[in-house]
Every structure is written in structure tokens, then in C-alpha cells.
Write an enzyme that holds these catalytic residues in place. Structure first.
Site, PDB file in Angstrom:
ATOM      1  N   GLU A  65       0.753  -7.164 -65.897  1.00  0.00           N
ATOM      2  CA  GLU A  65       1.781  -8.160 -65.573  1.00  0.00           C
ATOM      3  C   GLU A  65       1.218  -9.420 -64.916  1.00  0.00           C
ATOM      4  O   GLU A  65       1.605 -10.534 -65.256  1.00  0.00           O
ATOM      5  CB  GLU A  65       2.851  -7.552 -64.656  1.00  0.00           C
ATOM      6  N   HIS A 112      11.411   1.956 -58.774  1.00  0.00           N
ATOM      7  CA  HIS A 112      12.005   1.395 -59.988  1.00  0.00           C
ATOM      8  C   HIS A 112      13.433   0.903 -59.775  1.00  0.00           C
ATOM      9  O   HIS A 112      14.149   0.663 -60.729  1.00  0.00           O
ATOM     10  CB  HIS A 112      12.010   2.437 -61.113  1.00  0.00           C
TER      11      HIS A 112
END
Lengths: 332, 456
Positions: B190, B259
Site C-alpha cells: 500500500e 479491520h
């Protein structure tokens, strides 16, 4: 660092040699003046000087063409001068004035020139590496043969995002040259104290990226390596790594007491390996220029630098309204 | 002419220091770059180099002197043939070369507006427009496809966006239509690909970066903020990053602390970014199309739970929703409920139930969090005199906190009760089903808050 080899007959004209001498001298004198203005309080914050490393960027730029892009870290004044940006605009940015490249809003570490394809001037160590690969991505996407130069130091070479970028650049054959300016100290940490293996040019091997090391105190050696790397990238063969061994004479920034190395080490470099003296000697012994001609260049450069300092002092501070401009671009 | 050597500032904050030691004496020949003195600050001892060459004419400050002010003359350097005494006599008084002090007051960002705020009630599409039922997922894909058809510089990159057709199937079918040059699978990296995409935006492209979820964008947040959001300002307007960072944001279901997090307030804080967080499919489509065309970096916060939810979407050739315009989902008179994203689900459910109790709630969807449509919120609060905000994110430094502060400053006299912020609980998201339910904001909490501000 290896001692300089006996210069084989350089395949360059007197005119080119004089050009490199002039470009390197401009950086040297400009940086000395910047240091002086910093001492006077006219330049604030951080100020990282390029003195000693001049041959790196001048040698690299010698192989570029219009359309090629460059991006670097916060030690960026030399890169800007070498790619043809106006010393007045750079110095006025250092003093935080309206006439600066970023209207005074960027400072020493954050300067840009769309016209000269200079994409900064980045203050976060290593962040310019994926950005540089992104510039190369844009050229590949558009289908031209431009090359991007992503400069970073031996310190940044340990950042994770550098290796994320190596992987993508190799995977996608991006036309980017990763230039590792190894000046041997990441701020105050000597390379051997921060880096598990000494040869940074081999760091791309795991990704299939070719690399080589070059003497960064010899502008002609740097130029030759740059030409080779550029040819590789322009031919669509993907990225290339150049580890350029260099040395900075000054501290990491102006507020660095430099206690991590001896004065003798610095002095030895200055007296034996200085890149500007090297070219000067070559010009004189090769009878490419006379003492008087070089003196005339010295004088011309001194004038340019004094003018830039005068401009940077006389340029007004940015208008207060500038606080609120350039935050968002307007839609066309 | 003789040159004064001034006490240098060796750090951004140094005002004075000790002249610890002179390494040269009067009469010495000075070369540029020669170390002439040692200066001591509270942090370190530094070497001081000569800039110019010449002869050391006079040392004005003796070694060992403490408290020497920055810029005070400490020595005089002579050129060839000059005399020291003349130089000292002619040395000008130290001039202040520092720029003049800026006036204390900087211009205000928002001039006080005497005009009462007006809600923007312009409909998003013309009356009578044909509608079709679509999921949020399909609406997002259509927005990207339409913009990619009209601008070849738009491309999508991210993990699993191409061959896998999107981890949440948002990019389904795009690889077939646009090919691998424009629909690009990235490695799981990322930080790196956010930087590469930002660099490509500097280079003139219009990337859409998909983060599988915004939790993983924390690896990339330096590139998003320091590179994408700030470059336009730092370059004095020369170059910026026209791009979209999009993906699922907020809690999904039973995926635990790492998450499940809502980043609305994080990104909404950053000047240089725009932030959208749609609830419905029509807003998802219209706002994403606006985001892709926007010349600035846009954070586009989607929600996994909403991806499969169906809404009515107008059938139009080019349907867009502007940034900075809230949507009033339901008009009411007793209380204003302000929300955005999945928070709207709780806000609307609460309004339905409150109506059964005879409480009329006006429900506003902010839709974009940067810019925020303050006027629509203020106009509503001036009418209802009460306000509850609803969001899924953490309660400290939340969007609701900011809305409350704005209402307090601009509509204090209209308030009949303190504003209440309904938010996620101040805990990492637990995995256990019962605890997860407790950690999230609920419809019942919204109803309870409305009852408190309406004193029912």
C-alpha cells in the site's frame, strides 16, 4: 573510497568541461551563500547544503533531454540549479519570499518547477522514491521515451517503501533511474553502522534490477554512468540503480555539530578529492582554459550568487492572503 | 571593503550562544571554508566556517564570551591592503536584516456572514427522471467506467482490482472493457503503490487507487497526506495530485479491531484533501464521478455492509453530485439528526420510530466531510432548535464534535438543548458478537439521544 584513477583521455570537449566546472561552481558558491544567509537569520528552519556532492547531479544531468523528470529529497538546492532553475527563485524561496519558486510557502525542502520538470524537494526520507517511479509510470502510460531520476541517500536506502518501489518498477518495466547518493552518513550515522551490506547498488538484485557504483567525486565518471543508465531506460528495459559514492563537506543540516566524523576526514576529502578542483586541474593541464578564463568564470558565478542573495533579500514576504491560496485547485 | 563576520544561528531556534573558541587570530589569512571559531549552543558545540576570504582584521568578541546574540558582529575580515583600525571604525552598526514582523492579524478564513444560512434544496436530478434500482457496488463501478470512457488518463490500481474482479467485486467487468494497461493489479504494498499513484498524478494522470479497505491505507497515509494533499500548497500552486483514494471504510462484521475502523474524522482534518462518504447508491455514483473529475486528491470512503444495499439511481447520461452539498432525506420540525455514510441507516431508522412517538425528525446526510455543508445543518437547527449527530467512528475528535462546535458558535441562541453526539464506543473493536454490537452505534442510542434533547 578508491583513489582516483589516472584520468583516461576524457571523451568530452573543452566546452563541456567548462560547462561542468561552471555548473558545479555555481552550486558550491550558491550553497556557501545560503549557509551565510542562514547564519544571518535570513533563512530559517532546516537547511541542508550540497557542498561536496556537486559532481553527482551535474554528471547525472549531463545525460538528460527535455521531458526527463527528476525528484529528490530535502537536500535539493543542487538539483534545482543543475536542471536550470533560476538561482534567484531558489534563493528567494530559501528566504521565504514572494519571488521564491513556491511563493515562499515551501522553503528549502519543498520546491518545485513544472517548467523544468523538477518534482521536489521532499521532506520525508524515502517518500520521493515511489513518487519518482510514479512519474516514470506516467511517461510509460503516455507512451513516450522520457526517463525519471529518483534521487535518494544512503539513509533512505533503508526505507521499506524503496523496496516496494523496486519491486513495482521492475515488475512494470518503469523508466526510472534510482540514484543513490551515498555520502556515507545518514545524518550522523555512518553507513557501516546502519547498513548490513555495504554495496547499495546491489540492493536491486533481488528484483532483477541492474546496478552499478560510480565515483561521485568525478563528474565525467558520473556522466558516463548516467548515459549508460539512461540508454537502458529509454530502450524500455526497465529501471536501473546507480550508487554514486560522494561526500558532503558540511553537516547534515546547518544545526549539525558533526561530531560523528573527524575534521581530518573532511579535510582529506576536501584537499584530495574535491570534484571542482578535479575539473579545474583537468582544464588547466589539458590547456582547455587559462587561469584568466577560469577567474572570469569564478567572477561571473560570484556575481550570479550575489544577485540571487540581493533578490532574495529584496523580494517581499508573501501577501497575507497567500495563507489561504493553493490549498485546492479549481476545476477547469 | 571590510566584511563583518556575524554570530551565526546554528539551529532554527537559536537566539544566542557562547563564542567558545577562536581558531584564528588577528592578522591570519582566512580562506573560504576555513573553520575559524567554535560556537556553543545549549545543544552542542559547532564549528563555524568562514564564507569569504581575506585577513582577520579584528576580533570583536573574545573567546569565552557567553550570550552573544545571533547576528551580532564578532569579527572583521579585511581585503587586501585594508587597515584594521579603519575597518573597525567604519564598521556599520549591525543592521537588522530579518524581514519585518508580520502584522499580528492574519486574514480570517471565513468572514462573519450576516446572512442567515440557507439549506441548498436544489434536487440532484430533474423531476420525472427515469429511475432504476441498483446496488451501491454497481453504482460505483458504473461511475468509474463512465469516467474512464470519457478520459483516457483515468486508470484504476489496487490489490485484486483486475483479474480477481475486485476483492468486494466493485471493479467487476472493468478489466474486460479497459484492459490491463488501465485496470492494474498491484502487489500487496500500500505505501509503495499509493506513492507511485501520487507520482503519476504529479506527472499528469488521474489515478483511482483502491484500498481493499482503508485499514490498510494506514500503511500509505504518509503518501496520502504529506505527498498528495500538501504538494499543491508547497509548490505555490504549480502542481498537485488530481486523484481518488477509495475503498471500504468502517466496521464490516466480526473482523475484529484491525479491520474495523472509521477514518472519516482523520481525513476530514487535512487541508488539501476532499472527503466523501456516501450512503446511497445515487450518491455513491454521483459523488465518485465528481471525485474522479476533481483536480484535488479525494478520499472516498465506502462501506462493505452498504455495497450490496439497493437504492434508486437516476438514469441519466451524466449524473453527478457536487461536493459540499448535504441532502435532506426527511424533513421534520422537532429535531435535526445529522449523519453520513452508514450512520444514515441508524438515523433514518430512528426517525421512523420517533415518528411513531409523535417526534418529527429532520434527517440530514452530509455526504461530503470536506467540504461540509454547514449552511444546511445550521438552517435546520435554527428551525428545530435541537440536534443529534450520528457516526460510527470513535467519539474523541469526531465529526459530530466539530458539527456541535460549529452550531454552538453560529447558532447558540437557537439551541434549546445541548447537542448530543452518538458515536462508536471508545474501544478497539471486539470480535465477540455481543461485544461488537455494543461497540457500534445503534438505532436505540439515537432514539434515546433525541428523547434527551427534546426532553421527552
Amino acid at each position: 573510497m578508491a583513489t582516483r584513477k589516472t584520468a583516461k583521455k576524457p571523451n568530452v570537449s573543452a566546452e563541456e568541461l567548462l560547462g561542468y566546472y561552471r555548473d558545479m561552481l555555481l552550486i558550491r558558491r550558491f550553497e556557501e551563500k545560503a549557509g551565510q544567509l542562514y547564519g544571518m537569520g535570513l533563512i530559517g528552519g532546516f537547511c541542508h547544503l550540497y557542498i561536496g556532492q556537486e559532481a553527482v547531479v551535474v554528471g547525472l544531468e549531463a545525460a538528460t533531454k527535455e521531458g526527463d523528470k527528476r525528484i529528490t529529497s530535502y537536500r535539493d538546492h543542487g538539483h534545482m540549479l543543475a536542471c536550470g532553475m533560476d538561482p534567484n527563485g531558489v534563493m528567494a524561496e530559501l528566504t521565504g519570499r514572494e519571488g521564491g519558486y513556491s511563493k515562499g510557502k515551501g522553503g528549502s525542502m519543498h520546491m518545485f518547477s513544472k517548467e523544468k520538470h523538477f518534482y521536489g524537494g521532499h521532506g520525508i526520507v524515502g517518500a520521493q522514491v515511489p513518487l519518482g517511479a510514479g512519474l516514470a509510470f506516467s511517461d510509460k502510460y503516455k507512451g513516450n521515451d522520457n526517463v525519471s531520476f529518483a534521487y535518494f541517500g544512503d539513509g533512505a536506502a533503508n526505507q521499506g517503501q524503496v523496496y516496494e518501489t523496486f519491486n513495482m518498477a521492475a515488475l512494470w518495466d518503469l523508466p526510472v533511474i534510482f540514484v543513490i547518493e551515498n555520502n556515507q552518513y545518514a545524518m550522523g550515522t555512518a553507513q557501516k553502522r546502519s547498513t548490513s551490506t555495504p554495496d547499495l547498488y546491489t540492493r536491486g538484485e533481488a528484483f532483477g534490477i541492474k546496478g552499478q557504483t560510480v565515483d561521485g567525486m568525478d563528474v565525467l565518471a558520473v556522466k558516463e554512468a548516467s548515459e549508460k543508465a539512461v540508454a537502458h531506460c529509454r530502450a524500455g528495459k526497465g529501471p536501473y540503480i546507480l550508487e554514486v559514492k560522494t561526500y558532503r563537506y558540511r553537516g547534515h543540516s546547518m544545526s549539525d555539530p558533526a561530531k560523528y566524523r573527524t575534521r581530518e576526514e573532511v579535510q582529506k576529502m576536501r584537499s584530495e578529492r574535491d570534484p571542482i578542483e578535479h575539473i579545474r586541474e583537468m582544464l588547466l593541464t589539458g590547456k582547455h582554459a587559462s587561469e584568466d578564463e577560469l577567474k572570469a568564470i569564478d567572477k561571473e558565478i560570484k556575481g550570479i550568487v550575489i544577485d540571487s542573495a540581493e533578490f532574495a533579500k529584496a523580494s517581499p514576504e508573501p501577501a497575507l492572503e497567500e495563507l489561504w491560496t493553493d490549498i485546492y485547485a479549481e476545476a477547469n | 571593503m571590510a566584511t563583518e563576520i556575524l554570530m551565526p544561528a546554528l539551529s532554527p531556534t537559536m537566539e544566542e550562544g557562547t563564542l567558545a573558541k577562536w581558531l584564528v587570530k588577528e592578522g591570519d589569512t582566512i580562506e573560504s571554508g576555513m573553520i575559524i571559531a567554535e560556537i556553543e549552543t545549549d545543544k552542542a558545540t559547532m564549528e563555524f566556517e568562514a564564507v569569504d576570504e581575506g585577513t582577520m582584521g579584528a576580533i570583536l568578541v573574545a573567546e569565552g564570551t557567553e550570550g552573544v546574540k545571533v547576528n551580532a558582529p564578532i569579527a572583521v575580515l579585511l581585503e587586501e591592503g585594508e587597515d584594521a583600525s579603519a575597518a573597525v571604525a567604519s564598521a556599520p552598526a549591525p543592521a537588522t536584516e530579518a524581514p519585518a514582523e508580520a502584522p499580528a492579524a492574519a486574514p480570517k478564513s471565513a468572514p462573519a456572514a450576516p446572512i442567515a444560512p440557507q439549506a441548498n434544496l436544489t434536487p440532484d436530478w430533474p423531476e420525472g427522471t427515469e429511475m432504476k434500482t441498483q446496488t451501491v457496488r454497481e453504482a460505483l463501478r458504473d461511475a468509474m467506467a463512465e469516467e474512464m470512457r470519457s478520459d483516457e488518463n483515468v486508470f484504476l490500481m489496487g490489490e485484486e482490482v483486475a483479474e480477481y474482479q475486485g476483492a468486494y467485486k466493485v471493479s467487476q467487468g472493468l478489466l474486460d472493457e479497459f484492459g490491463s494497461k488501465r485496470i492494474i493489479d498491484t502487489p500487496i504494498t500500500e505505501h509503495g503503490f499509493a506513492g507511485v499513484a501520487t507520482g503519476s498524478a504529479f506527472g499528469g494522470l488521474r489515478p483511482i487507487v483502491e484500498f481493499m479497505t482503508f485499514n490498510f491505507a494506514m500503511q500509505a497515509i504518509d503518501q496520502i497526506i504529506n505527498s498528495a494533499a500538501k504538494t499543491l500548497y508547497m509548490s505555490g500552486g504549480q502542481m498537485g495530485a488530481p486523484m481518488v483514494f477509495r475503498g471500504a471504510n468502517g466496521a464490516a462484521a466480526r473482523v475484529g479491531a484491525q479491520h474495523s475502523q472509521d477514518y472519516a474524522a482523520w481525513y476530514a482534518q487535512i487541508p488539501g484533501l476532499k472527503v466523501a462518504m456516501p450512503y446511497s447508491a445515487s450518491d455513491a455514483k454521483g459523488l465518485l464521478k465528481s471525485a474522479i473529475r476533481d483536480p484535488n486528491p479525494v478520499i472516498f470512503l465506502e462501506n462493505e455492509i452498504l455495497y450490496g444495499r439497493q437504492f434508486e439511481v437516476p438514469v441519466m447520461d451524466d449524473f453527478t453530485v457536487p461536493f459540499g452539498k448535504a441532502r435532506i432525506w426527511r424533513e421534520g420540525t422537532d429535531v435535526t439528526i445529522v449523519s453520513f455514510g452508514i450512520g444514515m441507516q441508524y438515523a433514518l431508522e430512528a426517525a421512523d420510530k420517533l415518528a411513531e412517538d409523535g417526534i418529527s425528525a429532520e434527517v440530514i446526510d452530509l455526504r461530503t466531510l470536506r467540504p461540509i455543508d454547514y449552511d444546511t445543518v445550521l438552517a435546520s437547527v435554527m428551525k428545530t432548535n435541537r440536534c443529534v449527530t450520528v457516526e460510527e467512528g470513535y467519539p474523541v475528535g469526531s465529526i459530530g464534535n466539530h458539527i456541535s462546535a460549529t452550531i454552538m458558535q453560529k447558532a447558540f441562541d437557537y439551541l434549546d438543548a445541548p447537542v448530543i453526539n452518538c458515536a462508536g464506543k471508545d474501544v478497539p473493536m471486539p470480535y465477540a458478537a455481543n461485544l461488537e454490537k455494543l461497540a457500534l452505534v445503534t438505532t436505540d442510542e439515537v432514539i434515546e439521544a433525541v428523547k434527551q434533547v427534546t426532553y421527552r
